[in-house]
Scaffold this active site. Structure first.
Site, PDB file in Angstrom:
ATOM      1  N   ASP A   1      -4.539 -10.710 -15.081  1.00 28.35           N
ATOM      2  CA  ASP A   1      -5.234 -11.928 -15.047  1.00 28.35           C
ATOM      3  C   ASP A   1      -6.950 -11.479 -15.564  1.00 28.35           C
ATOM      4  O   ASP A   1      -7.334 -10.848 -16.153  1.00 28.35           O
ATOM      5  CB  ASP A   1      -6.198 -11.474 -13.818  1.00 28.35           C
ATOM      6  CG  ASP A   1      -6.620 -13.000 -12.424  1.00 28.35           C
ATOM      7  OD1 ASP A   1      -7.035 -13.736 -13.479  1.00 28.35           O
ATOM      8  OD2 ASP A   1      -6.116 -13.770 -11.463  1.00 28.35           O
TER       9      ASP A   1
ATOM     10  N   ASP B   1      -9.021 -16.886 -15.985  1.00 30.77           N
ATOM     11  CA  ASP B   1      -9.410 -17.324 -14.674  1.00 30.77           C
ATOM     12  C   ASP B   1     -10.903 -19.095 -15.214  1.00 30.77           C
ATOM     13  O   ASP B   1     -11.044 -18.536 -16.134  1.00 30.77           O
ATOM     14  CB  ASP B   1      -9.929 -16.046 -14.535  1.00 30.77           C
ATOM     15  CG  ASP B   1     -10.961 -16.504 -12.840  1.00 30.77           C
ATOM     16  OD1 ASP B   1     -10.121 -16.974 -11.628  1.00 30.77           O
ATOM     17  OD2 ASP B   1     -11.887 -16.222 -12.956  1.00 30.77           O
TER      18      ASP B   1
ATOM     19  N   ASP C   1      -2.128  -1.609  -3.976  1.00 31.93           N
ATOM     20  CA  ASP C   1      -2.332  -0.046  -5.305  1.00 31.93           C
ATOM     21  C   ASP C   1      -1.336  -0.913  -6.469  1.00 31.93           C
ATOM     22  O   ASP C   1      -0.266  -1.419  -5.861  1.00 31.93           O
ATOM     23  CB  ASP C   1      -2.907   1.588  -4.766  1.00 31.93           C
ATOM     24  CG  ASP C   1      -1.611   1.571  -4.077  1.00 31.93           C
ATOM     25  OD1 ASP C   1      -0.373   1.256  -3.921  1.00 31.93           O
ATOM     26  OD2 ASP C   1      -1.533   2.278  -2.713  1.00 31.93           O
TER      27      ASP C   1
ATOM     28  N   ASP D   1      -4.010   3.390   2.752  1.00 30.30           N
ATOM     29  CA  ASP D   1      -5.058   4.004   2.685  1.00 30.30           C
ATOM     30  C   ASP D   1      -6.158   2.469   3.633  1.00 30.30           C
ATOM     31  O   ASP D   1      -6.844   1.899   3.269  1.00 30.30           O
ATOM     32  CB  ASP D   1      -5.991   4.490   1.594  1.00 30.30           C
ATOM     33  CG  ASP D   1      -6.171   3.533   0.549  1.00 30.30           C
ATOM     34  OD1 ASP D   1      -4.925   2.220   0.794  1.00 30.30           O
ATOM     35  OD2 ASP D   1      -6.725   3.612  -0.624  1.00 30.30           O
TER      36      ASP D   1
ATOM     37  N   GLU E   1      -6.508 -21.309 -15.405  1.00 34.34           N
ATOM     38  CA  GLU E   1      -6.250 -21.973 -14.044  1.00 34.34           C
ATOM     39  C   GLU E   1      -8.026 -23.453 -14.657  1.00 34.34           C
ATOM     40  O   GLU E   1      -8.508 -22.668 -15.502  1.00 34.34           O
ATOM     41  CB  GLU E   1      -6.927 -20.702 -13.269  1.00 34.34           C
ATOM     42  CG  GLU E   1      -7.572 -21.334 -12.032  1.00 34.34           C
ATOM     43  CD  GLU E   1      -8.444 -20.614 -11.049  1.00 34.34           C
ATOM     44  OE1 GLU E   1      -8.969 -21.089 -10.199  1.00 34.34           O
ATOM     45  OE2 GLU E   1      -9.596 -20.098 -11.550  1.00 34.34           O
TER      46      GLU E   1
ATOM     47  N   HIS F   1      -3.743 -17.620  -4.243  1.00 34.10           N
ATOM     48  CA  HIS F   1      -4.571 -16.504  -3.332  1.00 34.10           C
ATOM     49  C   HIS F   1      -6.203 -16.971  -2.862  1.00 34.10           C
ATOM     50  O   HIS F   1      -6.756 -16.959  -2.190  1.00 34.10           O
ATOM     51  CB  HIS F   1      -5.302 -14.782  -4.398  1.00 34.10           C
ATOM     52  CG  HIS F   1      -5.714 -15.458  -5.509  1.00 34.10           C
ATOM     53  ND1 HIS F   1      -5.131 -16.517  -6.038  1.00 34.10           N
ATOM     54  CD2 HIS F   1      -6.884 -15.739  -5.895  1.00 34.10           C
ATOM     55  CE1 HIS F   1      -6.771 -16.719  -7.433  1.00 34.10           C
ATOM     56  NE2 HIS F   1      -7.470 -15.708  -7.474  1.00 34.10           N
ATOM     57  N   ASP F   2      -5.479 -18.832  -3.237  1.00 34.43           N
ATOM     58  CA  ASP F   2      -7.183 -19.290  -3.158  1.00 34.43           C
ATOM     59  C   ASP F   2      -6.955 -20.420  -2.250  1.00 34.43           C
ATOM     60  O   ASP F   2      -8.631 -21.245  -1.796  1.00 34.43           O
ATOM     61  CB  ASP F   2      -7.766 -20.308  -3.881  1.00 34.43           C
ATOM     62  CG  ASP F   2      -8.606 -18.754  -5.224  1.00 34.43           C
ATOM     63  OD1 ASP F   2      -8.670 -17.565  -4.681  1.00 34.43           O
ATOM     64  OD2 ASP F   2      -8.424 -18.832  -6.403  1.00 34.43           O
TER      65      ASP F   2
ATOM     66  N   ASP G   1       0.560  -1.419   0.214  1.00 38.93           N
ATOM     67  CA  ASP G   1      -0.228  -0.700   0.345  1.00 38.93           C
ATOM     68  C   ASP G   1       0.910   1.697  -0.328  1.00 38.93           C
ATOM     69  O   ASP G   1       1.960   1.493   0.905  1.00 38.93           O
ATOM     70  CB  ASP G   1      -0.885   0.083   1.357  1.00 38.93           C
ATOM     71  CG  ASP G   1      -1.806   1.628   1.443  1.00 38.93           C
ATOM     72  OD1 ASP G   1      -1.764   2.198   0.265  1.00 38.93           O
ATOM     73  OD2 ASP G   1      -1.944   1.785   2.491  1.00 38.93           O
TER      74      ASP G   1
END
Ligand code: GLC
Length: 632
Positions: free
Chosen positions: A179, A277, A110, A106, A335, A406-407, A102
């Site tokens: 992605d 994806d 990013d 915030d 994927e 991330h899954d 970040d």
């Protein structure tokens, strides 16, 4: 033609039959080697009933047979030399932008944050980045629900920031893949909105809209039915994921034109390729037939047999390749949940011009277990699984190598749920990832030794999947404590905790609900420990070794057996061989000390890397790994 009377042996010889039989045994927790038994081979298809404890029904067997007959393709032989390509040599690094870095305080990662870490990534030896979605999205599924494919999510920055990032990546000699989420869009995408509100619009045909009383029994991956009903419009629409992720109808040529046009515009902008994806879900059996109850009980999702390997999958992948990827010489990794070894060879065979590589997932849980189970992962299963792929995938196909994304919860925590030996396991995983045959995909934080996070309540979890499943568990009668403990074992949130670059990045994390002292604990665990630096050093060293010797990329793979290194033992030893060099890797996949594989041949081998220092040459301690190079 295959029929219900076909023999297991013949079905196993069919690529899809092979993978589906493997998958059913995997779900039932039965070793796949059973299928190679001659007596089993001579049985008829219905024998599967016995294995699946009576769960499989006629609907299932019929759709199984239909699928086999629908897909007569056979993979290429794959016995020629391996062709060289940059993406076979590269080490990829996956960034989940929301929690990577970040820059503006915030609490949300990013693009400028990513830009600020490019030198760091380069210094690790990373060659290519995969960015999880950065497009405009209402964030029902953290960006996997896209509202505008050609706009950057405001929280992440602007298109100018993106262009600066892309230039920064290229200036450093690295590559960037995006992605591509095109099985579905957000329900807030203008196409869906128009299709919903205007039945005469061309966009009505972009999705699967049906009368509410004409839906089917399919279920969503995020719990509940796969259809959302819009009362006001008196219509339902299909969503395999959340209620806000609406499935495209790929049979509509306008959808394909629009998607391919968008892909081309990104490639024109200079991105080097895409991670695609759930791309194997894009072709659905026409008419969307009812799903088998039996397969749903076994695999967990109803209807999946009608879209995980749909009738036009190969045709659509080839079309995207020809119309977008090939003209740009771009890279693709799809994927593909549920795609196995043989069907994987069909989608990645280079002569077929569909995908360059796939991510499949059956190495992330042992047979009979699913992600949400609380159990200790046995690395011997991974060893045998990956050996099978490396030995049988063919030289015309290329594999991806990964343990985290991330899954999924972090693999090191799955192997050691109690946290003991976790650093050793992390180094062992890195050794295998950098020396097995395929392209390594690191996930952010792997290099820092990140493990699972100790969430204490659902309030600390933001993921739509976890909340859907939690609700389902309560409805099924679990107590809140039981339900939470199941979520804790499998939630994707473990992988989405912000990276601990410094104290501030933790405190101001996206997990706004995490109490400060818990964040503090996380920092102490991962930032202040010297072991975390040790993992980074190991990572750098192993990547450098892989780059120094092309044998570790293209060399042949040979598993070494005997001396306790066969199926039942915890040893895993293999060689990578080419004219350039011979490497021998020996690993202990368990917590008991075992004899080293190479003990009798000390003189001829030179130790190039070991996960533990000053160790006895003749034995391997718990989860220890070593890499030897043969003296020339
Ligand atoms: C893929 C993504 C996952 C997402 C889902 C729906 O599996 O990796 O994060 O939730 O597709 O897009």
């Amino acid at each position: 033609m295959y029929t219900l009377n076909s023999r297991i042996r013949d079905i196993y010889a069919h690529p899809l039959g092979h993978d589906m039989l493997d998958r059913i045994l995997y779900a039932a927790g039965v070793p796949r080697t059973l299928l190679k038994n001659p007596i089993v081979g001579s049985m008829r298809l219905s024998w599967l009933e016995t294995i699946a404890s009576g769960k499989l029904d006629t609907t299932f067997f019929q759709s199984f047979i239909d699928l086999l007959n629908m897909h007569p393709e056979k993979p290429g032989r794959g016995d020629g030399p391996v062709k060289h390509a940059w993406w076979k040599e590269a080490v990829f690094y996956q960034i989940y932008p929301r929690s990577f870095c970040d820059s503006d305080g915030d609490g949300i990662g990013d693009l400028k944050g990513i830009l600020s870490k490019l030198d760091y990534l380069k210094s690790l030896g990373v060659d290519a980045l995969w960015l999880s979605p950065v497009y405009d999205s209402p964030n029902d599924d953290n960006g996997y629900d896209i509202r505008d494919y050609e706009k950057i999510m405001a929280e992440f920055g602007t298109m100018e920031d993106f262009e600066e990032l892309l230039a920064g990546v290229h200036e450093r000699g690295m590559r960037l893949i995006m992605d591509l989420v095109v099985n579905h869009t957000s329900d807030e995408h203008p196409w869906f909105q128009e299709g919903l509100h205007d039945p005469t619009s061309k966009y009505r045909g972009y999705y699967f809209f049906r009368n509410p009383d004409q839906t089917n029994n399919w279920t969503s991956f995020f719990s509940g039915p796969a259809w959302n009903t819009y009362e006001e419009q008196n219509v339902s629409a299909l969503h395999l994921f959340s209620k806000k992720q609406m499935d495209f109808n790929w049979d509509n040529p306008d959808v394909r034109d629009d998607v391919i046009g968008m892909v081309n515009r990104w490639l024109d902008r200079g991105v080097d390729g895409f991670r695609m994806d759930v791309i194997n879900y894009i072709s659905k059996v026409p008419g969307l037939p009812e799903g088998s109850e039996g397969i749903a009980e076994l695999i967990g999702f109803k209807g999946i047999e009608h879209y995980f390997y749909g009738p036009k999958l190969h045709e659509y992948l080839h079309e995207i390749h020809e119309r977008a990827f090939a003209p740009h010489n771009a890279f693709s990794v799809g994927e593909c949940p549920g795609v196995g070894l043989m069907t994987g060879r069909l989608v990645t065979g280079e002569e077929r011009k569909e995908l360059d590589m796939i991510f499949s997932f059956d190495h992330l849980d042992v047979p009979g277990h699913v992600r949400y189970d609380d159990y200790a992962f046995d690395l011997r299963y991974y060893r045998d699984y990956i050996t099978d792929w490396m030995e049988n995938y063919g030289n015309n196909c290329w594999m991806s190598l990964f343990y985290n994304n991330h899954d999924n919860p972090r693999m090191s925590s799955k192997v050691r749920p109690d946290g003991s030996y976790i650093r050793r396991v992390q180094k062992l995983l890195l050794v295998m990832q950098m020396t097995l045959k395929g392209t390594p995909f690191l996930f952010q934080g792997d290099e820092m030794g990140l493990a699972n996070y100790s969430f204490t309540s659902m309030d600390e979890i933001t993921d739509v999947e976890a909340h859907g499943y939690h609700k389902e568990l309560l409805e099924k009668g679990k107590t809140p404590e039981e339900a939470f403990s199941i979520i804790l074992s499998g939630t994707r949130e473990h992988a989405r905790v912000p990276l601990p670059w410094n104290r501030e990045s933790m405190k101001e994390s996206v997990l706004q609900m995490t109490p400060a002292e818990r964040a503090e604990k996380h920092i102490t665990a991962f930032l202040d420990q010297k072991e975390s630096e040790e993992i980074r050093t190991a990572c750098r060293r192993l990547i450098a070794l892989r780059k120094e010797y092309s044998t570790l990329i293209y060399g042949d793979f040979h598993r070494l057996m005997g001396r306790g290194y066969e199926e039942s033992g915890y040893g895993f030893a293999y060689e990578r061989r080419s004219d350039e060099a011979v490497f021998r890797v020996e690993c202990n996949l368990g917590e008991k000390t075992i004899p080293a594989y190479r003990s009798k041949e000390n003189g001829r081998w030179h130790l190039v890397y070991g996960t533990l220092r000053n160790r006895k040459a003749e034995e391997l301690g718990p989860f220890e790994a070593r890499i030897w190079k043969k003296e020339q």
